[in-house]
Design a protein around this motif. Structure first.
Motif, short mmCIF file in Angstrom:
data_model
loop_
_atom_site.label_atom_id
_atom_site.label_comp_id
_atom_site.label_asym_id
_atom_site.label_seq_id
_atom_site.Cartn_x
_atom_site.Cartn_y
_atom_site.Cartn_z
N ALA A 40 0.83 -1.21 0.00
CA ALA A 40 0.00 0.00 0.00
C ALA A 40 0.87 1.26 0.00
O ALA A 40 0.52 2.26 -0.65
CB ALA A 40 -0.93 0.00 1.21
N LEU A 41 2.00 1.22 0.69
CA LEU A 41 2.91 2.38 0.71
C LEU A 41 3.55 2.57 -0.66
O LEU A 41 3.69 3.70 -1.15
CB LEU A 41 3.98 2.18 1.77
N LYS A 42 3.94 1.47 -1.30
CA LYS A 42 4.55 1.57 -2.64
C LYS A 42 3.56 2.12 -3.65
O LYS A 42 3.94 2.89 -4.55
CB LYS A 42 5.04 0.19 -3.08
N ALA A 43 2.30 1.74 -3.52
CA ALA A 43 1.27 2.20 -4.46
C ALA A 43 0.78 3.60 -4.12
O ALA A 43 -0.08 4.14 -4.82
CB ALA A 43 0.10 1.22 -4.46
N ARG A 44 1.30 4.19 -3.04
CA ARG A 44 0.90 5.52 -2.58
C ARG A 44 -0.57 5.55 -2.13
O ARG A 44 -1.18 6.62 -2.08
CB ARG A 44 1.13 6.59 -3.66
N VAL A 45 -1.13 4.38 -1.83
CA VAL A 45 -2.47 4.34 -1.27
C VAL A 45 -2.44 4.83 0.17
O VAL A 45 -3.37 5.48 0.65
CB VAL A 45 -3.04 2.90 -1.33
N LEU A 46 -1.33 4.52 0.87
CA LEU A 46 -1.11 5.01 2.22
C LEU A 46 0.21 5.77 2.25
O LEU A 46 1.12 5.50 1.46
CB LEU A 46 -1.06 3.85 3.22
N ARG A 47 0.32 6.69 3.20
CA ARG A 47 1.57 7.44 3.35
C ARG A 47 1.77 7.76 4.82
O ARG A 47 0.89 8.34 5.47
CB ARG A 47 1.51 8.74 2.53
N TYR A 48 2.91 7.33 5.37
CA TYR A 48 3.24 7.61 6.76
C TYR A 48 4.67 8.13 6.84
O TYR A 48 5.56 7.65 6.12
CB TYR A 48 3.13 6.35 7.62
N GLU A 49 4.89 9.09 7.71
CA GLU A 49 6.22 9.62 7.93
C GLU A 49 7.02 8.72 8.88
O GLU A 49 8.25 8.73 8.86
CB GLU A 49 6.14 11.04 8.53
N HIS A 50 6.31 7.94 9.70
CA HIS A 50 6.97 7.10 10.70
C HIS A 50 6.34 5.71 10.71
O HIS A 50 5.11 5.58 10.76
CB HIS A 50 6.83 7.71 12.10
N LEU A 51 7.18 4.67 10.67
CA LEU A 51 6.72 3.30 10.86
C LEU A 51 7.29 2.78 12.17
O LEU A 51 8.49 2.94 12.45
CB LEU A 51 7.17 2.41 9.70
N ILE A 52 6.43 2.17 12.96
CA ILE A 52 6.83 1.66 14.27
C ILE A 52 6.92 0.14 14.17
O ILE A 52 5.91 -0.57 14.14
CB ILE A 52 5.81 2.08 15.35
N ASP A 53 8.15 -0.37 14.07
CA ASP A 53 8.40 -1.80 13.88
C ASP A 53 8.22 -2.52 15.22
O ASP A 53 8.85 -2.17 16.22
CB ASP A 53 9.84 -1.97 13.37
N LEU A 54 7.37 -3.55 15.21
CA LEU A 54 7.05 -4.27 16.44
C LEU A 54 7.88 -5.54 16.62
O LEU A 54 7.73 -6.23 17.64
CB LEU A 54 5.56 -4.65 16.45
N LYS A 55 8.78 -5.84 15.70
CA LYS A 55 9.44 -7.14 15.70
C LYS A 55 10.43 -7.35 16.84
O LYS A 55 10.83 -8.49 17.09
CB LYS A 55 10.14 -7.36 14.35
N ARG A 56 10.82 -6.30 17.54
CA ARG A 56 11.79 -6.47 18.63
C ARG A 56 11.13 -6.51 20.01
O ARG A 56 11.83 -6.57 21.03
CB ARG A 56 12.82 -5.34 18.58
N ILE A 57 9.82 -6.50 20.06
CA ILE A 57 9.14 -6.50 21.36
C ILE A 57 9.06 -7.93 21.88
O ILE A 57 8.52 -8.82 21.23
CB ILE A 57 7.73 -5.88 21.25
N ALA A 58 9.60 -8.13 23.07
CA ALA A 58 9.67 -9.46 23.66
C ALA A 58 8.28 -10.04 23.87
O ALA A 58 7.36 -9.36 24.32
CB ALA A 58 10.41 -9.40 25.00
N GLY A 59 8.13 -11.32 23.53
CA GLY A 59 6.87 -12.02 23.74
C GLY A 59 5.89 -11.93 22.59
O GLY A 59 4.89 -12.66 22.57
N PHE A 60 6.13 -11.05 21.63
CA PHE A 60 5.20 -10.89 20.52
C PHE A 60 5.25 -12.07 19.54
O PHE A 60 4.39 -12.20 18.68
CB PHE A 60 5.47 -9.58 19.78
N ASP A 61 6.26 -12.92 19.69
CA ASP A 61 6.35 -14.11 18.84
C ASP A 61 5.78 -15.34 19.54
O ASP A 61 5.97 -16.47 19.09
CB ASP A 61 7.79 -14.37 18.42
#
Length: 288
Positions: A40-61
């Motif tokens: 969606a970001l590549k297609a410019r359907v969505l646009r955000y200045e900041h992405l908050i990556d959740l992959k380093r939060i303990a227990g989320f896996d």
């Protein structure tokens, strides 16, 4: 098309992720697998200045049994759900569903939580999760809340999750004794045109059937008329009732013409796959 520039944030705690969303507001979005969001970001359907990556939060896996439920964390991928021994043993119907999501790239990086939050109408998981009685846990600035899966999908790309909430878990009740599940879907593209989830259980000798239909409308549809028509019908007598019930239900479905097929075609598929899924869940030959 290239992504527009953005700043990537990698918090290691849930509260830090929530604080970043509060700081940047609507200019930010949470990000896990990213298979839907990045397109969606590549297609410019969505646009955000900041992405908050959740992959380093303990227990989320986390993927584990908790009492009579399975708990699926927001970083658990479709591939892991397709191959994990816990899922294959306790919910084989869901393992088979996950093994057919998208393509191998999507399964390897895409997460179930991301799939649900994106709420693509032609997605496999919601109908089966509704049938299973699953719920999602949402955590936001005001604390934690639980939403039944049947109430989570509100429409195309719209859910009950507030923009500042993080889906922190999907909780799926484990099957009770004698419960059998099936999910069937069909489509010419990576997204199915129709999907049907069915369950069978004999309670004190009285057969009970449950049916949910996905991918054909704006949100999963509880096929209560089919359930009512099949109530108490033994598996060996399904052929006397099921075809008519499936046809009647399919005729009322809110299908529309799109790239996945015409409305009439999708209603035809729904009738066929309602029949197959119910027969398969009841262990009757002819469901395959």
């Amino acid at each position: 098309m290239r992504l527009a520039p953005f700043q990537l944030h990698r918090p290691t705690e849930l509260e830090a992720a929530l604080a970043l969303r509060e700081q940047f507001g609507d200019d930010s979005a949470y990000y896990a697998g990213g298979t839907e969001l990045l397109l969606a970001l590549k297609a410019r359907v969505l646009r955000y200045e900041h992405l908050i990556d959740l992959k380093r939060i303990a227990g989320f896996d986390r993927l584990a049994r908790d009492g009579n439920e399975l708990v699926i964390g927001p970083l658990v991928t479709h591939l892991r759900l397709a191959t994990d021994p816990l899922i294959r043993e306790s919910l084989p119907a869901y393992a088979r569903l996950s093994d057919n999501v998208g393509n191998i790239r999507v399964r390897a990086s895409g997460t179930l939580a991301g799939n649900l939050c994106f709420s693509e109408p032609h997605a496999d998981p919601p109908a089966l999760l509704c049938l299973l009685g699953a719920s999602v846990t949402l955590h936001g600035p005001n604390g934690e809340r639980s939403v039944p899966m049947a109430e989570f999908i509100l429409g195309p790309f719209t859910t009950a999750r507030a923009d500042d909430e993080i889906l922190t878990a999907i909780r799926v009740p484990l099957p009770t004794a004698g419960e059998q599940f099936c999910y069937r879907s069909f489509g010419h593209l990576e997204y199915p045109a129709v999907g049907v989830a069915a369950a069978y259980q004999s309670q004190a000798g009285a057969p009970r059937y449950r049916v949910w239909i996905g991918c054909i409308g704006d949100n999963p549809i509880h096929a209560e008329p089919v359930e009512a028509a099949l109530a108490g019908v033994p598996p060996q007598a399904l052929s006397d009732v099921l075809p008519q019930a499936a046809q009647a239900m399919a005729a009322e479905l809110p299908a529309s013409d799109d790239i996945y097929g015409s409305a009439d075609y999708k209603r035809h598929l729904a009738a066929v796959f309602i029949g197959r899924a119910v027969l398969d869940s009841a262990g009757v030959a002819g469901g395959r």
